[in-house]
Design an enzyme around this catalytic site. Structure first.
Site, PDB file in Angstrom:
ATOM      1  N   GLY A  13     -48.028 -14.499 -23.352  1.00 41.71           N
ATOM      2  CA  GLY A  13     -49.001 -14.006 -24.319  1.00 41.71           C
ATOM      3  C   GLY A  13     -49.245 -12.524 -24.124  1.00 41.71           C
ATOM      4  O   GLY A  13     -48.322 -11.723 -24.169  1.00 41.71           O
ATOM      5  N   SER A  39     -50.146 -19.346 -20.238  1.00 40.42           N
ATOM      6  CA  SER A  39     -51.042 -20.044 -19.321  1.00 40.42           C
ATOM      7  C   SER A  39     -52.254 -19.178 -19.025  1.00 40.42           C
ATOM      8  O   SER A  39     -52.120 -17.996 -18.695  1.00 40.42           O
ATOM      9  CB  SER A  39     -50.309 -20.364 -18.003  1.00 40.42           C
ATOM     10  N   VAL A  47     -53.096  -2.966 -19.027  1.00 37.37           N
ATOM     11  CA  VAL A  47     -53.576  -1.592 -18.876  1.00 37.37           C
ATOM     12  C   VAL A  47     -53.082  -0.696 -20.008  1.00 37.37           C
ATOM     13  O   VAL A  47     -53.389   0.481 -20.034  1.00 37.37           O
ATOM     14  CB  VAL A  47     -53.146  -0.980 -17.525  1.00 37.37           C
ATOM     15  N   LYS A  78     -57.585   8.681 -31.043  1.00 35.60           N
ATOM     16  CA  LYS A  78     -56.772   9.491 -30.140  1.00 35.60           C
ATOM     17  C   LYS A  78     -55.993  10.513 -30.959  1.00 35.60           C
ATOM     18  O   LYS A  78     -55.216  10.150 -31.836  1.00 35.60           O
ATOM     19  CB  LYS A  78     -55.820   8.609 -29.333  1.00 35.60           C
ATOM     20  N   PRO A  96     -50.663  17.496 -28.769  1.00 34.68           N
ATOM     21  CA  PRO A  96     -51.356  16.957 -29.941  1.00 34.68           C
ATOM     22  C   PRO A  96     -50.419  16.177 -30.852  1.00 34.68           C
ATOM     23  O   PRO A  96     -49.196  16.387 -30.849  1.00 34.68           O
ATOM     24  CB  PRO A  96     -51.852  18.219 -30.644  1.00 34.68           C
ATOM     25  N   GLN A 147     -53.036  17.085 -49.906  1.00 35.80           N
ATOM     26  CA  GLN A 147     -52.245  17.973 -49.067  1.00 35.80           C
ATOM     27  C   GLN A 147     -52.880  19.355 -48.917  1.00 35.80           C
ATOM     28  O   GLN A 147     -52.545  20.093 -47.986  1.00 35.80           O
ATOM     29  CB  GLN A 147     -50.829  18.101 -49.641  1.00 35.80           C
ATOM     30  N   GLN A 153     -53.733  17.351 -42.087  1.00 37.85           N
ATOM     31  CA  GLN A 153     -52.931  17.619 -40.891  1.00 37.85           C
ATOM     32  C   GLN A 153     -53.347  16.752 -39.706  1.00 37.85           C
ATOM     33  O   GLN A 153     -52.713  16.805 -38.649  1.00 37.85           O
ATOM     34  CB  GLN A 153     -53.063  19.095 -40.506  1.00 37.85           C
ATOM     35  N   VAL A 185     -44.577 -22.361 -17.598  1.00 36.92           N
ATOM     36  CA  VAL A 185     -43.176 -22.776 -17.727  1.00 36.92           C
ATOM     37  C   VAL A 185     -42.633 -23.016 -16.335  1.00 36.92           C
ATOM     38  O   VAL A 185     -42.609 -22.118 -15.490  1.00 36.92           O
ATOM     39  CB  VAL A 185     -42.349 -21.704 -18.463  1.00 36.92           C
TER      40      VAL A 185
END
Length: 501
Positions: A13, A39, A47, A78, A96, A147, A153, A185
Site C-alpha cells: 500500500g 498489511s 517520508v 511549494k 524555483p 498570459q 509565471q 504475503v
C-alpha cells in the site's frame, strides 16, 4: 488479437500502492479486477512529503480538487527548494519552479541576464523568477490563466502528509471498485512453464491469483527481487549517502512555500512545512558519521520541538535492472531509490504509473511494451541521478564527504552538461526530460558553476533595451508578490486542514 488482462494484483500500500490503485481504478470500468494487498502490521516509509509540479497532472487525471486534496492531506504550497550551505557556510540559493524572465528574439533569458550581469546591469537571477520572488516573501496566490498577468509565471507543487495522501487515495480507489485485502504475503507462486507470477498466498492461507502483478512493497522488492531475482544497479559510488533519520516537529516560524535542504558535514537535512507539523530529516553517509552523531546533528538543528524520536532508514541508491520483469512491474521504492534531494520520489511513482497505463499489456505479453517500459525507466532514473549528483560534485565545502564528492568522476552524461554550461551557459536537454532548463540553470549557478561567456546572439540585442526590460520584470514581479496573501493566510482561507476516518 490476444485476450485482454482481467486481473491485476498490487502488493503493498502506502503512497506507491494507492497511487497505482487510484490510477488503475479506471480499469475496473473496463471489466478488470484490481486487488491491493497490504498489511497494517507492516509500516510504510512515508517520508515523501515534498513533490514537484507534475503531481498536479496526476491529481487532475483523477479529477481531484486541489483545495480538497490539500485540506485532507494537511498540505501546503511549494514554489521551489532552498539550498543552504552547499557552496560554503552561509550561502543560499533557490531552485524555483517556473521560468526565469522571458526570451527575446530566440535568445534565452539567462543568456541575456549573464551578459548584463557581467556588465553590472542585472541583479541576482532570483529577482527575475516569479516563484523565487514570492517564495522569498512567504507569499502565495493561485496562478493566473491570463498570459499578461505576472501570476501566470507561478508554478506550484505541494508538501503533504504522505500517509494521509495514501489514505485519501484509498478512499478514492475503493469507491471505484478496487478491492483491498488485509494480510502479509507469505509465499509467491511462480508458473513452471515461464516463471511468471501466478499467485500470492497470505498469512491466513488465502491465495490471490492475478495476471499482472504490481510490486509496491518498498525497498524489500518482495515480487521483483525476492521472487524474480531481477538484480539491482548500485549507484552509491556516486551518491554515498546510505542512511536517513526522519522526525516531525511542531511548527516554529513562518509557513514557508518552499522546501529547504541544508548541507551538513556528512550529508544534508530537509525541512518540509505542512499545516499541522514540519517534516525534518537528515540524509547522511554512514562511512562519515555514526548513527548517534547523525541523530545529535539532526536534533540540534530543528526549528521546533520534536514530536517523537528520529526514525531510521537504510538504503542503497540505484535502481532495479528491470522495472518490468515477466508479468511484474515494480513501482516506487521497489523499482529503485534516489535520495529525496530534489523531491522526485513521488514523481517516479507517478511516472511509472503513467508508463504502465500507456503500455498496458494484454495476455500475449509481447516484448515491445516491456522493453519500452524498461528503456524509458532506465533513462529517467539516469537523468534524475545526474541531476542529484550535480549537487554533490559542484560543492564548496571542506569536510571529507564533500571533498570526496567534488573529486569523484561523474557519469559522462553529466560531465558533458557541466562543460557545456561552464563554456557559454548552454543547456541542451531532451524534450521528455523531467527537469526543465530553469532547474539546471538554478543549480548550476547556485552551486558555483559560472559560465565563462554567453550566447553570441545576445550581442546582437540592444543592451539598454535589455536592461530596461530586466528592470520592468524585476519591479513587476516584486509588486505582484507584495500584493499576494501570506502563504499561511492563503491556506487558511482556501484549504484549511481537516481530518477524515
Amino acid at each position: 488479437m490476444n485476450a485482454p488482462i482481467r486481473s491485476i494484483v498490487i502488493v503493498g500500500g502506502g503512497t506507491a500502492g494507492w497511487m497505482t490503485a487510484a490510477a488503475l481504478a479506471r480499469m475496473v470500468r473496463a471489466g478488470v479486477a484490481v486487488t491491493l494487498v497490504e498489511s497494517d502490521a507492516i509500516g510504510i516509509v512515508g517520508v515523501g512529503e515534498a513533490t514537484i509540479p507534475p503531481i498536479r497532472s496526476f491529481n487532475a487525471m483523477l479529477d481531484i480538487d486541489e483545495n480538497d486534496f490539500l485540506a485532507n492531506t494537511q498540505g501546503s504550497m511549494k514554489l521551489g527548494i532552498e539550498f543552504l550551505d552547499w557552496n560554503q557556510p552561509g550561502h543560499r540559493y533557490l531552485h524555483p519552479f517556473g521560468e526565469y524572465g522571458f526570451s527575446v528574439e530566440g535568445v534565452r533569458f539567462h543568456q541575456i541576464w549573464q551578459k548584463l550581469r557581467a556588465a553590472g546591469r542585472a541583479g541576482p537571477i532570483d529577482q527575475y523568477s516569479m516563484c523565487a520572488v514570492a517564495a522569498g516573501r512567504n507569499r502565495y496566490a493561485a496562478p493566473a490563466t491570463e498570459q499578461t498577468s505576472p501570476l501566470s509565471q507561478l508554478v506550484q507543487a505541494y508538501h503533504f502528509d504522505a500517509s494521509l495522501y495514501a489514505r485519501y487515495l484509498r478512499r478514492y480507489a475503493e469507491a471505484r471498485g478496487v478491492v483491498r485485502r488485509e494480510g502479509k504475503v507469505m509465499q509467491v507462486a511462480l508458473r513452471g512453464e515461464d516463471g511468471f507470477i501466478d499467485a500470492v498466498t497470505l498469512e491466513d492461507g488465502s491465495r490471490i491469483q492475478g495476471e499482472l502483478f504490481v510490486d509496491c512493497s518498498g525497498f524489500r522488492g518482495l515480487l521483483i527481487e525476492e521472487a524474480l531475482h531481477t538484480g539491482y544497479e548500485d549507484w552509491s559510488h556516486w551518491l554515498p549517502c546510505d542512511r536517513a533519520l526522519a522526525v516531525p516537529t511542531v511548527h516554529a516560524g513562518p509557513l514557508t512555500p518552499y522546501t529547504r535542504a541544508t548541507a551538513r558535514p556528512a550529508g544534508w537535512q530537509w525541512r518540509i512545512p505542512l499545516q499541522h507539523r514540519t517534516g525534518n530529516g537528515y540524509v547522511y553517509s554512514s562511512a562519515h558519521v555514526s548513527d548517534d552523531e547523525a541523530a545529535a546533528t539532526l536534533l540540534a538543528n530543528l526549528d521546533g520541538e520534536p514530536l517523537g524520536d528520529p526514525r531510521p532508514l537504510r538504503f542503497a541508491t540505484g535502481r532495479r535492472k528491470l522495472a518490468w520483469n515477466r508479468n511484474c512491474v515494480a513501482i516506487g521504492l521497489s523499482s529503485g531509490f534516489l535520495e529525496p534531494l530534489e523531491s522526485t520520489s513521488i514523481h517516479l511513482i507517478q511516472s511509472g504509473i503513467s508508463r504502465l497505463l500507456g503500455l498496458f499489456p494484454d495476455s500475449g505479453w509481447g516484448d515491445a511494451e516491456r522493453d519500452s517500459y524498461n528503456d524509458f525507466t532506465a533513462a529517467q532514473y539516469a537523468q534524475v541521478r545526474d541531476f542529484v549528483i550535480l549537487h554533490y560534485k559542484a560543492n564548496g565545502r571542506d569536510e571529507p564527504l564533500w571533498r570526496q564528492a567534488r573529486e569523484m568522476d561523474v557519469p559522462e552524461s553529466l560531465k558533458r552538461r557541466i562543460d557545456l554550461f561552464r563554456n557559454r551557459g548552454r543547456i541542451f536537454r531532451l524534450e521528455d526530460e523531467l527537469f526543465a532548463e530553469t532547474s539546471w540553470i538554478a543549480v548550476m549557478l547556485g552551486q558555483g558553476i559560472a559560465p565563462q561567456g554567453w550566447d553570441p546572439l545576445a550581442d546582437a540585442l540592444n543592451p539598454d533595451q535589455l536592461a530596461a526590460m530586466l528592470d520592468r520584470i524585476r519591479s513587476t514581479f516584486r509588486r505582484a508578490a507584495d500584493a499576494m496573501p501570506d502563504h499561511a493566510a492563503y491556506l487558511a482561507r482556501h484549504c484549511a486542514a481537516r481530518g477524515f476516518a
